[in-house]
Scaffold this motif. Sequence first.
Motif, PDB file in Angstrom:
ATOM      1  N   ARG A  15      18.718   5.228  10.696  1.00  0.00           N
ATOM      2  CA  ARG A  15      19.464   4.040  10.230  1.00  0.00           C
ATOM      3  C   ARG A  15      19.070   2.820  11.042  1.00  0.00           C
ATOM      4  NH1 ARG A  15      23.596   1.781   7.593  1.00  0.00           N
ATOM      5  NH2 ARG A  15      25.017   0.443   8.764  1.00  0.00           N
ATOM      6  N   LYS A  70      16.316   2.367  12.687  1.00  0.00           N
ATOM      7  CA  LYS A  70      14.944   1.970  12.344  1.00  0.00           C
ATOM      8  C   LYS A  70      14.913   1.162  11.060  1.00  0.00           C
ATOM      9  CE  LYS A  70      12.507   5.777  14.616  1.00  0.00           C
ATOM     10  NZ  LYS A  70      11.770   7.033  14.402  1.00  0.00           N
ATOM     11  N   LEU A  71      15.658   1.636  10.095  1.00  0.00           N
ATOM     12  CA  LEU A  71      15.663   0.938   8.802  1.00  0.00           C
ATOM     13  C   LEU A  71      16.305  -0.445   8.925  1.00  0.00           C
ATOM     14  CD1 LEU A  71      16.631   3.929   6.449  1.00  0.00           C
ATOM     15  CD2 LEU A  71      14.416   2.805   6.592  1.00  0.00           C
ATOM     16  N   LEU A  72      17.349  -0.537   9.726  1.00  0.00           N
ATOM     17  CA  LEU A  72      18.000  -1.837   9.906  1.00  0.00           C
ATOM     18  C   LEU A  72      17.103  -2.817  10.663  1.00  0.00           C
ATOM     19  CD1 LEU A  72      21.675  -0.775  10.753  1.00  0.00           C
ATOM     20  CD2 LEU A  72      20.947  -2.169   8.810  1.00  0.00           C
ATOM     21  N   ASP A 111       6.773 -21.218  -2.787  1.00  0.00           N
ATOM     22  CA  ASP A 111       6.853 -21.738  -4.153  1.00  0.00           C
ATOM     23  C   ASP A 111       7.713 -20.840  -5.053  1.00  0.00           C
ATOM     24  OD1 ASP A 111       5.179 -19.635  -4.030  1.00  0.00           O
ATOM     25  OD2 ASP A 111       3.666 -20.459  -5.401  1.00  0.00           O
ATOM     26  N   PHE A 112       8.613 -20.058  -4.386  1.00  0.00           N
ATOM     27  CA  PHE A 112       9.481 -19.169  -5.172  1.00  0.00           C
ATOM     28  C   PHE A 112      10.370 -19.977  -6.115  1.00  0.00           C
ATOM     29  CE2 PHE A 112      13.499 -16.931  -5.742  1.00  0.00           C
ATOM     30  CZ  PHE A 112      13.075 -15.703  -6.183  1.00  0.00           C
ATOM     31  N   GLU A 113      10.965 -21.030  -5.586  1.00  0.00           N
ATOM     32  CA  GLU A 113      11.893 -21.826  -6.402  1.00  0.00           C
ATOM     33  C   GLU A 113      11.157 -22.566  -7.519  1.00  0.00           C
ATOM     34  OE1 GLU A 113      14.020 -24.261  -3.687  1.00  0.00           O
ATOM     35  OE2 GLU A 113      15.038 -22.580  -2.740  1.00  0.00           O
ATOM     36  N   LEU A 164      13.952  -2.990  10.433  1.00  0.00           N
ATOM     37  CA  LEU A 164      12.718  -3.297   9.689  1.00  0.00           C
ATOM     38  C   LEU A 164      12.591  -4.807   9.496  1.00  0.00           C
ATOM     39  CD1 LEU A 164      12.501  -0.592   6.884  1.00  0.00           C
ATOM     40  CD2 LEU A 164      10.753  -1.071   8.583  1.00  0.00           C
ATOM     41  N   GLN A 165      11.354  -5.216   9.454  1.00  0.00           N
ATOM     42  CA  GLN A 165      11.110  -6.660   9.277  1.00  0.00           C
ATOM     43  C   GLN A 165      11.624  -7.119   7.909  1.00  0.00           C
ATOM     44  OE1 GLN A 165       7.029  -7.684   9.436  1.00  0.00           O
ATOM     45  NE2 GLN A 165       7.399  -9.894   9.476  1.00  0.00           N
ATOM     46  N   ARG A 166      12.312  -8.233   7.895  1.00  0.00           N
ATOM     47  CA  ARG A 166      12.864  -8.765   6.642  1.00  0.00           C
ATOM     48  C   ARG A 166      11.763  -9.545   5.926  1.00  0.00           C
ATOM     49  NH1 ARG A 166      17.677  -6.605   5.405  1.00  0.00           N
ATOM     50  NH2 ARG A 166      18.167  -8.433   4.141  1.00  0.00           N
ATOM     51  N   ILE A 167      11.610  -9.213   4.676  1.00  0.00           N
ATOM     52  CA  ILE A 167      10.607  -9.914   3.853  1.00  0.00           C
ATOM     53  C   ILE A 167      11.273 -11.162   3.266  1.00  0.00           C
ATOM     54  CG2 ILE A 167       9.054  -9.737   1.868  1.00  0.00           C
ATOM     55  CD1 ILE A 167       8.314  -7.892   4.193  1.00  0.00           C
ATOM     56  N   LYS A 168      10.602 -12.292   3.442  1.00  0.00           N
ATOM     57  CA  LYS A 168      11.152 -13.545   2.925  1.00  0.00           C
ATOM     58  C   LYS A 168      10.394 -13.968   1.656  1.00  0.00           C
ATOM     59  CE  LYS A 168      12.899 -15.303   7.305  1.00  0.00           C
ATOM     60  NZ  LYS A 168      12.854 -16.393   8.302  1.00  0.00           N
ATOM     61  N   ALA A 169      11.115 -14.756   0.852  1.00  0.00           N
ATOM     62  CA  ALA A 169      10.499 -15.270  -0.381  1.00  0.00           C
ATOM     63  C   ALA A 169       9.425 -16.297  -0.043  1.00  0.00           C
ATOM     64  CB  ALA A 169      11.554 -15.909  -1.274  1.00  0.00           C
ATOM     65  N   SER A 170       8.459 -16.408  -0.913  1.00  0.00           N
ATOM     66  CA  SER A 170       7.364 -17.351  -0.666  1.00  0.00           C
ATOM     67  C   SER A 170       7.851 -18.794  -0.814  1.00  0.00           C
ATOM     68  CB  SER A 170       6.223 -17.079  -1.657  1.00  0.00           C
ATOM     69  OG  SER A 170       6.683 -17.241  -2.978  1.00  0.00           O
TER      70      SER A 170
END
Lengths: 183, 294
Positions: free
Chosen positions: B11, B13-15, B25-27, B17-23
């Motif tokens: 748990r 390790k999973l917490l 030009d997502f918006e 984990l690196q957070r993936i952010k939106a690019s």
Amino acid sequence: MFQKDDVGAFNEIVFRYKDKAVNFLFRYTGSRDDAEDLAQDTFIKVYRSKHLYKEIAKFSTWFYTIALNTAKTNLKKKSRMSTISISDFDPENEKDFDLTDNAITPDESANASIENYYIQQAINSLDEDFKRIIILRDIEDLDYEEIVEITGLPMGTVKSRINRGREKLKKLLTEIYPYKESN
Amino acid sequence: MNEEEQNIEIRKKLLNLQRIKASGDFENNLLRKLNALEADEVKPEVKKTGLLDFIFGKKTLVWAIPAGSLAVILIIYFTVIRNDSLKDTAALQNGKPQELTIPGEQKTTINTESGKSEIPGKDIANDLEIGKTDPKEKFMQKGFIETAPEIRTEKSAPETGRMKPETKEAEEEIKTFDAIKSEAPKKTESPKKNEIKEMPTLKPAEKEVRDEAKPKKEEGYDATRKNENVKDEKGKEESGKSLLPEKKITSPLIDDNKKKTGKDSTKKDESKSKKKEMSKELLEELKKKINENQ
């Protein structure tokens, strides 16, 4: 405000939930491009079905439900597309070649550690039923009640699947990344 | 042991984990997708429309409504009404009598040769209404015309003799004039004419009373006129065809004061006498020529 065609409210929702959505969908699909597309589709669905939202539930729960359903639909579409194994073209060599996941590789992501990479590989190899619950609980850090609402499963099933999923993940990590355990 | 504590390491390790952010030009991509979807929804659906919807449904074809109606009216006119009128004219030219039946009116028959209806008094009434009557014919019906002395001189011509017509057309006019003159007594019998246009004939005693009541200034002109009237009446009585009722016509164009002036009356008398002399001379010449031809 969001339900009264307030563009500012929708922009605020996008600003707050875009990273969460992309992270959740990346962990679920294993592809960053797919995660971005699915996150955008999720926001479009939220915008178009805003009148269906009722304030009795948390907005995050409603949003994750939509994102999960969008991801499931996309996965079904992909599964319909026939994947051709390379071994079919090389009958002499019976060894199967797995296509590599080009979404994120250690070379492409400078910040991604090797551990994270293998953990993601382990998550991708989990069954669908365990994968989504593990992601919601251990990665997105949602409550059991929220997971029950999102998945529509009973509480006991959710808890049991969480434990079983963790055990499977641990086993996978020891197989894929054995030296970590030894360390 | 609690369920959460069983695999607490996984748990964590999973917490972590690196957070993936939106690019970045997502918006923008999201807005582009939203606009594309809204544009697809706004596209009008192509409906299969009928002829009426094609004509009346579109605003661009509004002009077709009056144009089409006008075209229909023209087609009806040229196909139905004009053809009928052409047929009628053709029948009239062929000389066949044609029956005209108009709903709600009396059935009339037209004699194509003479161009007059057979109902007595109908033509005269129509002619008087329309104003197409020949002044000569009017003269024949009325006996004399106060306001048209020139025509009166022409009237005197048939009594004394007829001028030789210079052209064929003039000869035909004279013939038609004779025909009208012969028909004139019949037409006067129509009740409509008597009711509307004509005055009843006065008895000789009444005439005398009326003449005496006139002012003395008019004596010069009236005396000559009376003489002429007497002559005319005598001629008519002799021929036995003096059934025409006398009509009194007063023209608003001629002022009564002008009539009463002595100068005008003398001038008129002179001109009348000159014309009479001229007509007599012409008649004599004509008689001579006729005798020569014979």
